[in-house]
Design a protein around this motif. Structure first.
Motif, PDB file in Angstrom:
ATOM      1  N   LEU A 444      13.127 -27.731  30.210  1.00  0.00           N
ATOM      2  CA  LEU A 444      14.464 -27.429  30.687  1.00  0.00           C
ATOM      3  C   LEU A 444      14.470 -26.003  31.215  1.00  0.00           C
ATOM      4  O   LEU A 444      14.298 -25.045  30.451  1.00  0.00           O
ATOM      5  CB  LEU A 444      15.482 -27.585  29.561  1.00  0.00           C
ATOM      6  CG  LEU A 444      16.931 -27.240  29.908  1.00  0.00           C
ATOM      7  CD1 LEU A 444      17.471 -28.193  30.974  1.00  0.00           C
ATOM      8  CD2 LEU A 444      17.807 -27.264  28.655  1.00  0.00           C
ATOM      9  N   LEU A 470      19.500 -30.386  21.099  1.00  0.00           N
ATOM     10  CA  LEU A 470      18.473 -30.623  22.107  1.00  0.00           C
ATOM     11  C   LEU A 470      17.271 -31.299  21.459  1.00  0.00           C
ATOM     12  O   LEU A 470      16.840 -30.924  20.359  1.00  0.00           O
ATOM     13  CB  LEU A 470      18.041 -29.295  22.741  1.00  0.00           C
ATOM     14  CG  LEU A 470      17.225 -29.381  24.020  1.00  0.00           C
ATOM     15  CD1 LEU A 470      18.058 -29.960  25.157  1.00  0.00           C
ATOM     16  CD2 LEU A 470      16.695 -28.000  24.412  1.00  0.00           C
ATOM     17  N   ALA A 500      14.048 -30.466  34.241  1.00  0.00           N
ATOM     18  CA  ALA A 500      15.488 -30.465  34.504  1.00  0.00           C
ATOM     19  C   ALA A 500      15.939 -29.012  34.509  1.00  0.00           C
ATOM     20  O   ALA A 500      15.283 -28.139  33.925  1.00  0.00           O
ATOM     21  CB  ALA A 500      16.239 -31.274  33.451  1.00  0.00           C
ATOM     22  N   CYS A 501      17.056 -28.763  35.176  1.00  0.00           N
ATOM     23  CA  CYS A 501      17.594 -27.395  35.267  1.00  0.00           C
ATOM     24  C   CYS A 501      19.000 -27.368  34.699  1.00  0.00           C
ATOM     25  O   CYS A 501      19.802 -28.286  34.942  1.00  0.00           O
ATOM     26  CB  CYS A 501      17.639 -26.926  36.721  1.00  0.00           C
ATOM     27  SG  CYS A 501      16.062 -26.986  37.573  1.00  0.00           S
ATOM     28  N   LEU A 502      19.326 -26.323  33.962  1.00  0.00           N
ATOM     29  CA  LEU A 502      20.677 -26.083  33.457  1.00  0.00           C
ATOM     30  C   LEU A 502      21.041 -24.664  33.861  1.00  0.00           C
ATOM     31  O   LEU A 502      20.501 -23.698  33.314  1.00  0.00           O
ATOM     32  CB  LEU A 502      20.714 -26.251  31.936  1.00  0.00           C
ATOM     33  CG  LEU A 502      22.076 -26.109  31.267  1.00  0.00           C
ATOM     34  CD1 LEU A 502      23.088 -27.102  31.836  1.00  0.00           C
ATOM     35  CD2 LEU A 502      21.953 -26.289  29.752  1.00  0.00           C
ATOM     36  N   ASN A 528      19.018 -34.174  37.750  1.00  0.00           N
ATOM     37  CA  ASN A 528      18.275 -33.264  36.867  1.00  0.00           C
ATOM     38  C   ASN A 528      18.615 -31.803  37.113  1.00  0.00           C
ATOM     39  O   ASN A 528      18.000 -30.922  36.525  1.00  0.00           O
ATOM     40  CB  ASN A 528      16.765 -33.471  37.036  1.00  0.00           C
ATOM     41  CG  ASN A 528      16.308 -34.771  36.409  1.00  0.00           C
ATOM     42  OD1 ASN A 528      17.045 -35.394  35.660  1.00  0.00           O
ATOM     43  ND2 ASN A 528      15.099 -35.203  36.726  1.00  0.00           N
ATOM     44  N   ARG A 530      21.768 -29.523  36.564  1.00  0.00           N
ATOM     45  CA  ARG A 530      23.101 -29.509  35.975  1.00  0.00           C
ATOM     46  C   ARG A 530      23.602 -28.069  35.880  1.00  0.00           C
ATOM     47  O   ARG A 530      22.820 -27.121  35.740  1.00  0.00           O
ATOM     48  CB  ARG A 530      23.087 -30.151  34.588  1.00  0.00           C
ATOM     49  CG  ARG A 530      22.408 -31.501  34.520  1.00  0.00           C
ATOM     50  CD  ARG A 530      22.864 -32.468  35.613  1.00  0.00           C
ATOM     51  NE  ARG A 530      24.261 -32.783  35.535  1.00  0.00           N
ATOM     52  CZ  ARG A 530      24.751 -33.890  34.980  1.00  0.00           C
ATOM     53  NH1 ARG A 530      23.905 -34.799  34.476  1.00  0.00           N
ATOM     54  NH2 ARG A 530      26.039 -34.122  34.948  1.00  0.00           N
ATOM     55  N   TYR A 621      24.339 -31.410  25.460  1.00  0.00           N
ATOM     56  CA  TYR A 621      23.022 -31.813  24.966  1.00  0.00           C
ATOM     57  C   TYR A 621      22.783 -33.301  25.176  1.00  0.00           C
ATOM     58  O   TYR A 621      21.664 -33.717  25.505  1.00  0.00           O
ATOM     59  CB  TYR A 621      22.879 -31.466  23.483  1.00  0.00           C
ATOM     60  CG  TYR A 621      22.711 -29.989  23.209  1.00  0.00           C
ATOM     61  CD1 TYR A 621      21.762 -29.240  23.892  1.00  0.00           C
ATOM     62  CD2 TYR A 621      23.508 -29.336  22.268  1.00  0.00           C
ATOM     63  CE1 TYR A 621      21.606 -27.890  23.656  1.00  0.00           C
ATOM     64  CE2 TYR A 621      23.358 -27.981  22.024  1.00  0.00           C
ATOM     65  CZ  TYR A 621      22.412 -27.262  22.721  1.00  0.00           C
ATOM     66  OH  TYR A 621      22.262 -25.920  22.489  1.00  0.00           O
ATOM     67  N   GLU A 623      23.889 -35.115  27.579  1.00  0.00           N
ATOM     68  CA  GLU A 623      23.580 -35.312  28.986  1.00  0.00           C
ATOM     69  C   GLU A 623      22.173 -34.815  29.333  1.00  0.00           C
ATOM     70  O   GLU A 623      21.424 -35.467  30.077  1.00  0.00           O
ATOM     71  CB  GLU A 623      24.618 -34.599  29.849  1.00  0.00           C
ATOM     72  CG  GLU A 623      24.424 -34.785  31.338  1.00  0.00           C
ATOM     73  CD  GLU A 623      24.493 -36.230  31.780  1.00  0.00           C
ATOM     74  OE1 GLU A 623      23.820 -36.580  32.776  1.00  0.00           O
ATOM     75  OE2 GLU A 623      25.202 -37.041  31.117  1.00  0.00           O
ATOM     76  N   ILE A 624      21.810 -33.655  28.802  1.00  0.00           N
ATOM     77  CA  ILE A 624      20.472 -33.104  29.073  1.00  0.00           C
ATOM     78  C   ILE A 624      19.392 -34.005  28.482  1.00  0.00           C
ATOM     79  O   ILE A 624      18.368 -34.280  29.121  1.00  0.00           O
ATOM     80  CB  ILE A 624      20.349 -31.674  28.516  1.00  0.00           C
ATOM     81  CG1 ILE A 624      21.298 -30.717  29.248  1.00  0.00           C
ATOM     82  CG2 ILE A 624      18.906 -31.180  28.623  1.00  0.00           C
ATOM     83  CD1 ILE A 624      21.051 -30.608  30.734  1.00  0.00           C
ATOM     84  N   ASN A 625      19.605 -34.490  27.273  1.00  0.00           N
ATOM     85  CA  ASN A 625      18.612 -35.371  26.645  1.00  0.00           C
ATOM     86  C   ASN A 625      18.369 -36.621  27.478  1.00  0.00           C
ATOM     87  O   ASN A 625      17.241 -37.132  27.550  1.00  0.00           O
ATOM     88  CB  ASN A 625      19.066 -35.760  25.230  1.00  0.00           C
ATOM     89  CG  ASN A 625      18.984 -34.597  24.250  1.00  0.00           C
ATOM     90  OD1 ASN A 625      18.308 -33.602  24.511  1.00  0.00           O
ATOM     91  ND2 ASN A 625      19.682 -34.714  23.122  1.00  0.00           N
ATOM     92  N   ARG A 627      18.268 -36.828  30.592  1.00  0.00           N
ATOM     93  CA  ARG A 627      17.420 -36.507  31.743  1.00  0.00           C
ATOM     94  C   ARG A 627      15.941 -36.684  31.424  1.00  0.00           C
ATOM     95  O   ARG A 627      15.113 -36.757  32.339  1.00  0.00           O
ATOM     96  CB  ARG A 627      17.659 -35.066  32.202  1.00  0.00           C
ATOM     97  CG  ARG A 627      19.064 -34.703  32.646  1.00  0.00           C
ATOM     98  CD  ARG A 627      19.549 -35.587  33.780  1.00  0.00           C
ATOM     99  NE  ARG A 627      20.467 -36.628  33.321  1.00  0.00           N
ATOM    100  CZ  ARG A 627      20.510 -37.841  33.819  1.00  0.00           C
ATOM    101  NH1 ARG A 627      19.660 -38.204  34.763  1.00  0.00           N
ATOM    102  NH2 ARG A 627      21.367 -38.712  33.377  1.00  0.00           N
TER     103      ARG A 627
END
Length: 630
Positions: A444, A470, A500-502, A528, A530, A621, A623-625, A627
């Motif tokens: 990430l 996470l 992925a990018c946050l 990916n 966000r 988290y 949403e990120i998971n 990805r």
């Protein structure tokens, strides 16, 4: 049976003062900038015991500014001194012959000078008493007076003088046996040393194989030139190696039936080299090697050897010379070395001058794998100034070469100070750090260290409350700003990593355009990438990670970190981002990391966090998971 352990060079071209370096049992790397003297080191080693029987020549090899003084002095100079280590197997064989403990050191030193270009061994460390004790036991000699006379001998002549004085058959057999081990000279130790060298060591002395770009094969080569052997052109040496590898007798090519047989041999050789080549050459695996003999008349001596590369993808062939120089080097070296491997009479040490100089970084990685393969059987010493030819986890192999006021200087990495010399090593380390920065298959990307702190601590807080944090297999990687996202993603393409990018909301055109290009060119999927404003649920169009907190919470953290007395009512709520709201009050905000540190310190007492804040991070988290789900 014998391994090169140390090399000392003096008065050879740019090497004006005696220089020594240790040689690794597998691979040794000589690193230095151009004109530092790397090639001179390999040349000197090569002339110590050359595969091609090349010798030292003071007219060309002695440092020019000292040459006349050397000529007038009529003295000699030891140019190359190679210290070899004898294997346990060889030592056992020697001790079975001359007695346990007789050879007191498992080292042999071979020196070459301008007046003795053939080279010579130094006298070995011999315990002559142990040798005689071994022979006394073998012949069952118990006469102490005779033993005393033998042990008191100072020369081979003294030993010979004892012959005939005793009628005892055992003593005469003893003396006859001993004389076989003392072939020459007056000094007993030197004579026994000569025996051990001639009978056991010399036959195992490795020959040096020096290879550089000048051995590269041309696309076409005349059979007459190969046959005549009148040229010292190195390309012809490789062409000859190709014919010998294919087991082709050039003089029989004028016979048609033989020609067809040799054509078949050439094709078989091409297949063999193709298979070996593309085991290590991964840059383009659609090629295959083709050899042919073009006979323009019935006279075989006018025939031409042609070397072409057929591209299976495009269904066409081109001459070898039309391929890249890097490929040509790799191919020619494989041909040349394959021939050497067929010869089982000698052992070799490979000296490679700037291997892979014209290769792309990924192809240099292929070459390194090939060198490791070679090192399973041969010692390899190569020069380079490319960071991609240096393995950062094997810096113990590296010796640095530096041009000092007194000529070429050789040292270990730890003792090197010249920044230009160290640059390839520093670059290799830097590249390795980048390669290993992505410590997980799932990564990430975030903008800064403060993001890393917030996300790591908040994940732990949520998990302690049986909520979503996470995933453990996701590594958070701070990249130093949204403008570096494109560069980082581009650098790791092809590494089979999930990315992925946050990010904070990107509004500046150049930065936003770079991120959009990643999506438009399908380098990374849109889902990916966000942004924090997607999760802040406060109606704002822009957000940083700090906006994931309730305003009161973040202001409290800010005041604690900076010892300020900021009030929520001081903030201009018409501004989307709380960082900008604070900057509007204090004219600046440079406290991202300080505030995140304060947050981490308060994590044990997470009761100050509201349910609204926890819900935002929980949602993010989840949403990120997603990805990183398979």
């Amino acid at each position: 049976m014998i391994t090169l352990k140390k090399v000392t060079i003096n008065k050879y071209k740019s090497i004006e003062t005696e220089q020594s370096f240790d040689v690794e049992p597998d691979v040794t790397v000589l690193v230095g900038k151009n004109e530092a003297g790397k090639t001179a080191i390999l040349e000197a080693m090569h002339k110590s015991n050359s595969y091609l029987n090349e010798r030292l020549d003071s007219n060309f090899d002695f440092p020019k500014k000292e040459k006349k003084r050397f000529d007038r002095s009529k003295t000699d100079v030891t140019v190359i001194k190679c210290t070899y280590s004898l294997t346990d197997e060889l030592m056992d064989s020697i001790q079975d012959d001359i007695g346990v403990g007789t050879l007191t050191s498992a080292e042999a030193v071979y020196s070459t000078s301008y007046h003795n270009t053939e080279g010579k061994f130094d006298v070995l460390n011999i315990d002559i008493v142990k040798f005689f004790d071994h022979k006394f036991q073998k012949h069952d000699i118990r006469d102490n007076r005779f033993k005393s006379k033998v042990l008191g001998a100072r020369s081979v002549s003294d030993i010979e003088a004892l012959s005939g004085r005793s009628k005892a058959g055992k003593m005469e057999a003893f003396l006859e046996d001993v004389r076989d081990y003392l072939p020459t000279g007056d000094n007993i130790n030197a004579s026994l040393s000569r025996y051990v060298i001639d009978e056991w060591i010399r036959q195992h002395l490795p020959k040096f194989l020096y290879y550089d770009e000048y051995y590269e094969l041309p696309s076409e080569v005349s059979i007459r030139d190969i046959q005549n052997r009148t040229s010292d052109d190195k390309m012809l040496e490789t062409a000859r190696a190709l014919f010998e590898l294919a087991d082709i007798n050039i003089e029989q090519l004028d016979n048609e039936s033989n020609y067809e047989a040799y054509k078949s041999e050439l094709e078989a050789t091409a297949v063999d080299i193709t298979l070996r080549l593309f085991e290590y050459w991964k840059t383009n695996s659609n090629l295959r090697v083709e050899f042919d003999i073009d006979r323009k008349s019935d006279d075989y001596s006018n025939a031409i050897l042609k070397i072409r590369l057929f591209n299976n993808k495009y269904m066409m062939s081109l001459p070898l010379g039309s391929r890249s120089r890097g490929f040509n080097w790799f191919f020619s070296f494989l041909v040349w070395f394959s021939k050497i491997q067929v010869e089982q009479d000698s052992t070799y040490i490979l000296l490679l001058d700037e291997p892979g100089l014209n290769l792309h970084a990924s192809a240099q990685a292929d070459l390194l794998r090939f060198i490791e393969y070679l090192a399973e059987e041969y010692q390899v010493v190569y020069t380079t100034h490319s960071p991609f030819m240096i393995e950062s986890d094997k810096l113990i192999r590296v010796r640095t070469i530096f041009e000092a006021d007194h000529g070429t200087h050789i040292s270990d990495v730890a003792n090197e100070k010249d920044p230009d010399t160290l640059f390839p090593l520093q670059a290799a380390l830097g590249y390795d750090i980048v390669q290993h920065l992505f410590v997980s298959k799932n990564n990430l990307l975030v903008e800064g260290v403060s993001d890393l702190t917030y996300l790591t601590v908040m994940s732990a807080i949520l998990e302690s409350k049986s909520r979503t944090g996470l995933r453990d297999d996701i590594a958070i990687v701070p990249i130093g700003g949204a403008d570096k996202v494109a560069t980082f993603v581009a650098l790791i393409r092809g590494q089979e990593l999930n990315i992925a990018c946050l990010l904070d909301t990107v509004t500046e055109y150049p930065k936003k355009q770079k991120v959009d290009d990643l999506i438009d060119y399908r380098i990374i999927h849109q889902k990916n990438v966000r942004y924090f404003h997607e999760f802040t649920d406060n109606g704002a169009n822009e957000a940083d990670i700090e906006d994931m907190f309730e305003r009161e919470e973040f202001v409290a953290l800010y005041n604690e970190a900076l010892h300020h007395n900021l009030k929520v009512d001081d903030l201009d709520k018409s501004i989307d981002r709380i960082v900008e709201q604070i900057r509007n009050v204090y004219k600046k905000f440079n406290a991202h990391y300080q505030v995140s540190k304060t947050f981490a310190a308060r994590a044990e007492n997470e009761g100050f966090l509201s349910e609204a804040t926890l819900d935002r991070f929980d949602k993010m988290y989840k949403e990120i998971n997603k990805r990183f789900e398979d």
